[in-house]
Design an enzyme around this catalytic site. Structure first.
Site, PDB file in Angstrom:
ATOM      1  N   GLU A  46       9.114   1.882  11.473  1.00  0.00           N
ATOM      2  CA  GLU A  46      10.191   2.878  11.326  1.00  0.00           C
ATOM      3  C   GLU A  46       9.521   4.229  11.413  1.00  0.00           C
ATOM      4  O   GLU A  46       8.798   4.631  10.492  1.00  0.00           O
ATOM      5  CB  GLU A  46      10.885   2.734   9.964  1.00  0.00           C
ATOM      6  CG  GLU A  46      11.770   1.523   9.832  1.00  0.00           C
ATOM      7  CD  GLU A  46      12.888   1.489  10.841  1.00  0.00           C
ATOM      8  OE1 GLU A  46      13.288   2.561  11.354  1.00  0.00           O
ATOM      9  OE2 GLU A  46      13.358   0.380  11.148  1.00  0.00           O
ATOM     10  N   CYS A  75      13.648  10.552   7.053  1.00  0.00           N
ATOM     11  CA  CYS A  75      13.624  10.143   8.464  1.00  0.00           C
ATOM     12  C   CYS A  75      14.986  10.418   9.081  1.00  0.00           C
ATOM     13  O   CYS A  75      15.110  10.615  10.277  1.00  0.00           O
ATOM     14  CB  CYS A  75      13.353   8.658   8.622  1.00  0.00           C
ATOM     15  SG  CYS A  75      12.069   8.051   7.592  1.00  0.00           S
ATOM     16  N   GLU A  85       9.748  16.500  15.461  1.00  0.00           N
ATOM     17  CA  GLU A  85      10.095  16.259  14.058  1.00  0.00           C
ATOM     18  C   GLU A  85       9.331  17.252  13.177  1.00  0.00           C
ATOM     19  O   GLU A  85       8.134  17.444  13.353  1.00  0.00           O
ATOM     20  CB  GLU A  85       9.719  14.831  13.665  1.00  0.00           C
ATOM     21  CG  GLU A  85      10.085  14.523  12.213  1.00  0.00           C
ATOM     22  CD  GLU A  85       9.986  13.041  11.866  1.00  0.00           C
ATOM     23  OE1 GLU A  85       8.927  12.443  12.124  1.00  0.00           O
ATOM     24  OE2 GLU A  85      10.966  12.503  11.324  1.00  0.00           O
ATOM     25  N   LYS A 103       0.871  -1.180   0.000  1.00  0.00           N
ATOM     26  CA  LYS A 103       0.000   0.000   0.000  1.00  0.00           C
ATOM     27  C   LYS A 103       0.910   1.233   0.000  1.00  0.00           C
ATOM     28  O   LYS A 103       1.443   1.639   1.017  1.00  0.00           O
ATOM     29  CB  LYS A 103      -0.920   0.036   1.223  1.00  0.00           C
ATOM     30  CG  LYS A 103      -2.050   1.019   1.005  1.00  0.00           C
ATOM     31  CD  LYS A 103      -2.367   1.938   2.147  1.00  0.00           C
ATOM     32  CE  LYS A 103      -1.600   3.120   2.507  1.00  0.00           C
ATOM     33  NZ  LYS A 103      -1.664   4.339   1.737  1.00  0.00           N
TER      34      LYS A 103
HETATM   35  C1  UN1 Z   1      14.494   7.662   5.133  1.00  0.00           C
HETATM   36  O1  UN1 Z   1      14.977   8.697   5.563  1.00  0.00           O
HETATM   37  O2  UN1 Z   1      13.278   7.471   5.201  1.00  0.00           O
HETATM   38  O3  UN1 Z   1      20.280   7.074   4.751  1.00  0.00           O
HETATM   39  C2  UN1 Z   1      15.333   6.619   4.498  1.00  0.00           C
HETATM   40  C3  UN1 Z   1      19.473   7.624   4.023  1.00  0.00           C
HETATM   41  C4  UN1 Z   1      18.788   6.850   2.919  1.00  0.00           C
HETATM   42  C5  UN1 Z   1      17.546   6.209   3.430  1.00  0.00           C
HETATM   43  C6  UN1 Z   1      16.661   7.154   4.161  1.00  0.00           C
HETATM   44  N1  UN1 Z   1      19.684   5.868   2.395  1.00  0.00           N
HETATM   45  O4  UN1 Z   1      19.179   8.795   4.183  1.00  0.00           O
END
Ligand code: UN1
Length: 495
Positions: free
Chosen positions: A250, A284, A385, A175
């Site tokens: 995550e 993230c 965040e 999804k």
């Molecule tokens: C994310 O931020 O959701 O290390 C993943 C990184 C990428 C992956 C990020 N290879 O920023």
């Protein structure tokens, strides 16, 4: 009229029974409709789960090396289409082409890693406490996995989840985020072309409350993997926990880069520019906090302000752009609200802080790269965040304070320290509360063959990437083989 794309269920492309469609638009030119995607609901999830459950009966028996051969095909097809995939990704979510190429490459790397894992998928044997008996364990597939993916890495993250799940012998229902359905559509077209049996891979488009919830609550789904906000993650965990699903989350981050007094400042500057404003701060792993030793604070913030004001914001398809648009109106609103919060809290806005809305910027959601200094750990700007191009800078008196200030946060995904002192580097690697620590590198740049994930409220302890994710998508079967030809009682006959 924009092209209509379809769900993929039981090996067939079909619209949603609602007959409704949602628009996927380009955040750099909002009047450009990239495509129309089906608004699905629980009917489509029921159908996909039923198909996946049937397919699982056969797919679980396919030898893992043979499943790996399909992963290799997926990787090869992605290599062939890399440029087109990257361009469509920039059109639907905005980040610059260098980064969307990187996102596709991360998917390719994950596919090739999965292909080779088909010939490992190691489990353990261990001696028996009894004679004439052996103890083995095998990694077994679990069943049907519901994979709920975000918009910021529309290829890498669906690949992180789907390829290991499939390699382990599970069937999947993807999804994708409603902001970026096209990239996942392309990925599933590749799966279909690679030749996965029908029902093994399913794609259902639609919103979180309709499709996401139906997946999380469906008794025929054994696994949920979700990347997104901590708030939604907690709801998913509670709902999925009710039927004892295995859940990988995550979630949020508030990643910091520390710059010590002995750091190579030019290197640290490159790191923070890339970490904070790459993907327009919408990772993230983005650097959202900068913690600087007082001895270099004035000099480094001056260097930072100058460099940030030179970043070129623009359409990600334009090779001159360093920073693309923010993904949508609601993210722009969030970013603006944090700028106001920061000002009200007494932080000093030193660069940016406003939406760019003149000329062609008017067509999309562009925001000036923003830096606040004099940020203290009590401020919301430091704690929460934002997921946008906003960096907070905090001054500390020494190494110990840098670690304490870093850890004063509910999240713990990525972290970074710039120092030339090996002792400080190793202490930081040990003491920074984060799933990932970079030494003399930015907070972003995770590689697909290493465990990826965070501590504290960033997740629930699972990892994506590397060998670790194969633990999540399989479960152990323990087998004892007794060839003594007579009853042997463990814990009794041998004592
Ligand atoms: C994310 O931020 O959701 O290390 C993943 C990184 C990428 C992956 C990020 N290879 O920023």
């Amino acid at each position: 009229m924009a092209k209509k794309y379809l769900n993929y269920i039981n090996g067939e492309w079909k619209p949603a029974s609602s007959g409704e469609w949602s628009e996927n638009r380009n955040p750099a030119h909002w009047n450009e409709v990239v495509g129309l995607f089906p608004k699905s609901g629980s009917a489509e999830i029921n159908e996909a789960v039923a198909a996946a459950r049937v397919a699982f009966k056969e797919w679980r028996l396919v030898p893992a090396p043979e499943r790996g051969n399909l992963m290799k095909k997926v990787g090869d097809l992605m290599v062939e289409r890399k440029e087109d995939l990257a361009r469509d990704m920039t059109r639907e979510m905005g980040k610059v082409m260098a980064e969307t190429r990187g996102d596709v490459q991360e998917g390719i790397d994950t596919a090739f890693y999965a292909a080779t894992e088909g010939r490992r998928l190691f489990s353990n044997t261990s001696p028996s406490e009894l004679r004439n008996k052996v103890n083995l364990s095998f990694r077994m597939p679990i069943g049907v996995a519901g994979l709920i993916t975000p918009w910021n890495f529309p290829m890498a993250i669906p690949c992180w989840k789907s390829l290991p799940a499939l390699l382990c012998g599970n069937c999947i229902i993807l999804k994708p985020a409603t902001d970026t359905p096209l990239t996942t559509q392309h990925l599933v077209e590749i799966f279909a072309e690679a030749g996965f049996p029908k029902g093994v891979v399913n794609l259902v488009h639609g919103g979180g409350s309709a499709v996401g919830n139906a997946l999380v609550e469906h008794p025929g789904v054994d696994i949920i993997s979700f990347t997104g906000s901590s708030e939604i993650g907690k709801q998913i965990n509670a709902k999925a926990g009710a039927s004892l699903k295995r859940v990988s989350l995550e979630l949020g981050g508030k990643n910091a880069q520390i710059v010590m007094d002995d750091a190579d400042l030019a290197l640290a500057l490159d790191g923070v520019l890339w970490g904070a404003f790459g993907t327009t701060g919408q990772r993230c792993t983005a650097t959202s906090r900068l913690i600087v030793h007082k001895a270099v604070y004035d000099q480094f913030t001056e260097m930072l302000i100058e460099a940030v004001s030179k970043l070129k914001v623009g359409d990600g398809l334009d090779p001159a752009s360093n920073v693309g648009p923010v993904v949508n109106q609601s993210q722009i609103d969030t970013v603006k609200s944090y700028v106001e919060i920061g000002k009200a809290e007494g932080a000093r806005l030193v660069v940016g802080g406003h939406q760019l809305d003149k000329g062609t910027y008017k067509e999309g959601f562009f925001f000036a790269p923003t830096v606040f200094t004099d940020v203290t750990p009590k401020m919301r700007l430091f704690q929460e965040e934002i997921f946008g191009p906003v960096l907070s800078v905090t001054k500390v008196k020494d190494f110990d304070e840098a670690i304490t200030v870093h850890n004063d946060c509910i999240y713990g995904l990525s972290s970074s320290i710039y120092t030339k002192d090996v002792n400080r580097a190793f202490r930081a690697a040990r003491d920074l509360e984060a799933g990932i620590t970079y030494i003399n590198a930015a907070t972003i740049g995770a590689e697909c063959h290493m465990p990826f994930g965070g501590v504290k409220q960033t997740g629930n302890g699972h990892r994506e990437g590397g060998w670790a994710v194969y633990e999540f998508y399989s479960e152990y079967k323990t087998v004892y083989i007794d060839f003594a030809g007579k009853l042997q009682r463990a814990q009794i006959d041998n004592y």
